[in-house]
Design a protein around this motif. Structure first.
Motif, PDB file in Angstrom:
ATOM      1  N   UNK A  83       0.850  -1.190   0.000  1.00 30.85           N
ATOM      2  CA  UNK A  83       0.000   0.000   0.000  1.00 30.85           C
ATOM      3  C   UNK A  83       0.886   1.240   0.000  1.00 30.85           C
ATOM      4  N   UNK A  84       0.687   2.100  -0.983  1.00 30.37           N
ATOM      5  CA  UNK A  84       1.538   3.282  -1.143  1.00 30.37           C
ATOM      6  C   UNK A  84       0.794   4.522  -0.640  1.00 30.37           C
ATOM      7  N   UNK A  85       1.261   5.070   0.496  1.00 25.51           N
ATOM      8  CA  UNK A  85       0.670   6.283   1.056  1.00 25.51           C
ATOM      9  C   UNK A  85       1.333   7.551   0.541  1.00 25.51           C
ATOM     10  N   UNK A  86       2.355   7.394  -0.308  1.00 21.72           N
ATOM     11  CA  UNK A  86       3.077   8.551  -0.810  1.00 21.72           C
ATOM     12  C   UNK A  86       2.476   9.098  -2.097  1.00 21.72           C
ATOM     13  N   UNK A  87       1.433   8.427  -2.620  1.00 24.35           N
ATOM     14  CA  UNK A  87       0.734   8.931  -3.796  1.00 24.35           C
ATOM     15  C   UNK A  87      -0.668   9.356  -3.385  1.00 24.35           C
ATOM     16  N   UNK A  88      -1.278  10.179  -4.180  1.00 22.74           N
ATOM     17  CA  UNK A  88      -2.623  10.668  -3.862  1.00 22.74           C
ATOM     18  C   UNK A  88      -3.557  10.393  -5.036  1.00 22.74           C
ATOM     19  N   UNK A 118      -0.080  -0.964  -4.936  1.00 22.13           N
ATOM     20  CA  UNK A 118       0.840  -0.978  -6.076  1.00 22.13           C
ATOM     21  C   UNK A 118       1.692  -2.240  -6.044  1.00 22.13           C
ATOM     22  N   UNK A 119       2.274  -2.563  -7.181  1.00 23.62           N
ATOM     23  CA  UNK A 119       3.161  -3.719  -7.273  1.00 23.62           C
ATOM     24  C   UNK A 119       4.450  -3.459  -6.492  1.00 23.62           C
ATOM     25  N   UNK A 120       4.962  -4.481  -5.810  1.00 21.52           N
ATOM     26  CA  UNK A 120       6.265  -4.349  -5.180  1.00 21.52           C
ATOM     27  C   UNK A 120       7.352  -4.324  -6.245  1.00 21.52           C
ATOM     28  N   UNK A 121       8.504  -3.811  -5.876  1.00 14.24           N
ATOM     29  CA  UNK A 121       9.611  -3.738  -6.833  1.00 14.24           C
ATOM     30  C   UNK A 121      10.030  -5.130  -7.292  1.00 14.24           C
TER      31      UNK A 121
END
Length: 274
Positions: free
Chosen positions: A178-183, A188-191
């Motif tokens: 879970x990406x909290x740095x985007x709005x 998102x997929x892991x690296x």
């Protein structure tokens, strides 16, 4: 109303370019199943109600507006992905079994819903466009990405983790985070999830490690379940300063490899009211 207009001929599934002009598809003229299947969106080979079998028009393609399309009892879809003006067509993935779903190229088995179900892949329709248009359209859809295939062909595919709408569901899949740095925040997929087997994971990148104890959920959805997921490596796994500083997001401190973003967080005061 003239449905087949020249500027949109190639993108309208009801039309075909023929004899120097845009013509409506007349399915009964396709004398064999192979030719009929080339016009899958508009025609289907019917060997159940017709004897001998013949190519007939699909139920939904006659509608030229969204309201009529969505009110059709055949559960039609109004599709604006390929043609911005919209096409009415049948749901290509109206099947109940996992195996039958995976046998249909436009479909995927969605394990992120309950109960699990067959649905259309949001990104594969772009693969019917020219390469330049496919790449441009794919890159403008947040849920899609370009992926190189084993036969050196690049196709537009769904991002696996984009289907998780809730943070709690996202974290249950080891291919996702879970990406909290985007709005707005999103799954998102892991690296490291791009590596699909242990050999590629171990040899491909120092940022990754292979965990054989977890089932690959994407592979299970595709009907080929297997154990093992390539995970983003944690900083604590590096035991020397040299390896630690070569690991993205990590730094060496007092004999330990620390995660820099977490270590550098501001302190939070906790007040307990009694």
């Amino acid at each position: 109303i003239a449905i087949c207009m020249e500027p949109l001929c190639d993108s309208d599934t009801r039309c075909i370019w023929k004899v120097g002009g845009c013509r409506g598809i007349t399915c009964h003229l396709f004398a064999n199943q192979a030719t009929c299947d080339q016009h899958f969106d508009s025609c289907r080979w019917d060997n159940e109600t017709h004897s001998p079998a013949q190519c007939i028009m699909r139920n939904c393609v006659a509608h030229d507006n969204e309201d009529d399309c969505l009110q059709d009892p055949a559960a039609c879809l109004w599709d604006t992905d390929v043609n911005p003006n919209g096409n009415c067509r049948e749901n290509k993935c109206n099947v109940d079994s996992h195996a039958a779903c995976n046998a249909l190229s436009p479909c995927l088995w969605d394990i992120k819903v309950s109960p699990e179900a067959c649905r259309e892949n949001q990104c594969t329709p772009f693969n019917n466009l020219t390469k330049a248009s496919m790449m441009q359209s794919c890159n403008t859809r947040d849920t899609c990405h370009l992926k190189d295939q084993s036969n050196n062909v690049t196709l537009c595919e769904e991002r696996w983790c984009s289907g998780y709408a809730q943070e709690s569901d996202c974290w249950t899949d080891r291919l996702c985070k879970w990406d909290n740095l985007i709005a707005p925040s999103a799954c998102v997929d892991t690296y490291c999830g791009k590596y699909e087997n242990g050999d590629d994971c171990a040899a491909g990148d120092r940022e990754c490690e292979w965990d054989p104890t977890h089932e690959n959920e994407e592979h299970r959805a595709n009907g080929v379940p297997d154990q093992g997921v390539c995970l983003d490596k944690r900083c604590s796994y590096d035991t020397t300063g040299c390896r630690c500083m070569g690991h993205d997001g990590c730094f060496w401190n007092m004999g330990q490899c620390r995660n820099w973003p977490l270590y550098n967080m501001t302190n939070v005061d906790l007040h307990i009211l009694v």
